[in-house]
Write a protein that holds these residues in place. Structure first.
Motif, PDB file in Angstrom:
ATOM      1  N   LYS A   3       3.020   0.361   2.870  1.00  0.00           N
ATOM      2  CA  LYS A   3       2.832  -0.968   2.294  1.00  0.00           C
ATOM      3  C   LYS A   3       1.363  -1.390   2.369  1.00  0.00           C
ATOM      4  O   LYS A   3       0.818  -1.952   1.410  1.00  0.00           O
ATOM      5  CB  LYS A   3       3.708  -1.968   3.049  1.00  0.00           C
ATOM      6  CG  LYS A   3       3.939  -3.254   2.327  1.00  0.00           C
ATOM      7  CD  LYS A   3       4.868  -4.147   3.131  1.00  0.00           C
ATOM      8  CE  LYS A   3       6.179  -4.232   2.419  1.00  0.00           C
ATOM      9  NZ  LYS A   3       7.078  -5.222   3.030  1.00  0.00           N
ATOM     10  N   ILE A   4       0.714  -1.086   3.472  1.00  0.00           N
ATOM     11  CA  ILE A   4      -0.703  -1.429   3.645  1.00  0.00           C
ATOM     12  C   ILE A   4      -1.556  -0.671   2.635  1.00  0.00           C
ATOM     13  O   ILE A   4      -2.444  -1.246   1.992  1.00  0.00           O
ATOM     14  CB  ILE A   4      -1.166  -1.144   5.084  1.00  0.00           C
ATOM     15  CG1 ILE A   4      -0.472  -2.093   6.060  1.00  0.00           C
ATOM     16  CG2 ILE A   4      -2.680  -1.263   5.210  1.00  0.00           C
ATOM     17  CD1 ILE A   4      -0.697  -1.754   7.512  1.00  0.00           C
ATOM     18  N   LEU A   5      -1.289   0.622   2.474  1.00  0.00           N
ATOM     19  CA  LEU A   5      -2.057   1.431   1.520  1.00  0.00           C
ATOM     20  C   LEU A   5      -1.822   0.966   0.081  1.00  0.00           C
ATOM     21  O   LEU A   5      -2.747   0.965  -0.732  1.00  0.00           O
ATOM     22  CB  LEU A   5      -1.708   2.902   1.676  1.00  0.00           C
ATOM     23  CG  LEU A   5      -2.186   3.566   2.960  1.00  0.00           C
ATOM     24  CD1 LEU A   5      -1.678   5.003   3.036  1.00  0.00           C
ATOM     25  CD2 LEU A   5      -3.691   3.528   3.069  1.00  0.00           C
ATOM     26  N   THR A   6      -0.603   0.572  -0.216  1.00  0.00           N
ATOM     27  CA  THR A   6      -0.305   0.064  -1.559  1.00  0.00           C
ATOM     28  C   THR A   6      -1.099  -1.199  -1.846  1.00  0.00           C
ATOM     29  O   THR A   6      -1.727  -1.321  -2.908  1.00  0.00           O
ATOM     30  CB  THR A   6       1.205  -0.221  -1.696  1.00  0.00           C
ATOM     31  OG1 THR A   6       1.925   0.985  -1.468  1.00  0.00           O
ATOM     32  CG2 THR A   6       1.535  -0.750  -3.079  1.00  0.00           C
ATOM     33  N   TRP A   7      -1.085  -2.165  -0.911  1.00  0.00           N
ATOM     34  CA  TRP A   7      -1.828  -3.400  -1.108  1.00  0.00           C
ATOM     35  C   TRP A   7      -3.333  -3.152  -1.149  1.00  0.00           C
ATOM     36  O   TRP A   7      -4.053  -3.799  -1.912  1.00  0.00           O
ATOM     37  CB  TRP A   7      -1.466  -4.428  -0.041  1.00  0.00           C
ATOM     38  CG  TRP A   7      -0.136  -5.068  -0.323  1.00  0.00           C
ATOM     39  CD1 TRP A   7       1.018  -4.887   0.372  1.00  0.00           C
ATOM     40  CD2 TRP A   7       0.170  -5.952  -1.397  1.00  0.00           C
ATOM     41  NE1 TRP A   7       2.021  -5.618  -0.201  1.00  0.00           N
ATOM     42  CE2 TRP A   7       1.532  -6.287  -1.294  1.00  0.00           C
ATOM     43  CE3 TRP A   7      -0.567  -6.501  -2.432  1.00  0.00           C
ATOM     44  CZ2 TRP A   7       2.164  -7.144  -2.190  1.00  0.00           C
ATOM     45  CZ3 TRP A   7       0.072  -7.349  -3.334  1.00  0.00           C
ATOM     46  CH2 TRP A   7       1.415  -7.661  -3.200  1.00  0.00           C
ATOM     47  N   ALA A   8      -3.810  -2.217  -0.345  1.00  0.00           N
ATOM     48  CA  ALA A   8      -5.236  -1.883  -0.371  1.00  0.00           C
ATOM     49  C   ALA A   8      -5.617  -1.286  -1.723  1.00  0.00           C
ATOM     50  O   ALA A   8      -6.682  -1.592  -2.271  1.00  0.00           O
ATOM     51  CB  ALA A   8      -5.581  -0.923   0.760  1.00  0.00           C
ATOM     52  N   GLY A   9      -4.763  -0.435  -2.273  1.00  0.00           N
ATOM     53  CA  GLY A   9      -5.017   0.145  -3.590  1.00  0.00           C
ATOM     54  C   GLY A   9      -5.039  -0.908  -4.682  1.00  0.00           C
ATOM     55  O   GLY A   9      -5.904  -0.895  -5.564  1.00  0.00           O
TER      56      GLY A   9
END
Length: 51
Positions: A3-9
């Motif tokens: 979820k963190i990587l998705t939002w960062a992307g």
């Protein structure tokens, strides 16, 4: 973590679109041209396969 990587992307994409819209447009155009070329190649292959 996913979820963190998705939002960062998503945040990176928005930053890229806002800070450099011309380059973002060129990137999207290049990606779409590549996808179109790949689709045309598959269509040509299928047409030759069934002739």
């Amino acid at each position: 973590m996913k979820k963190i990587l998705t939002w960062a992307g998503i945040a990176f994409l928005l930053f890229f679109l806002i800070s450099a819209p011309a380059q973002a447009s060129a990137t999207v155009t290049g990606i779409l041209d590549s996808l179109r070329g790949a689709a045309e190649s598959v269509i040509t292959f299928m047409q030759n396969l069934f002739q």
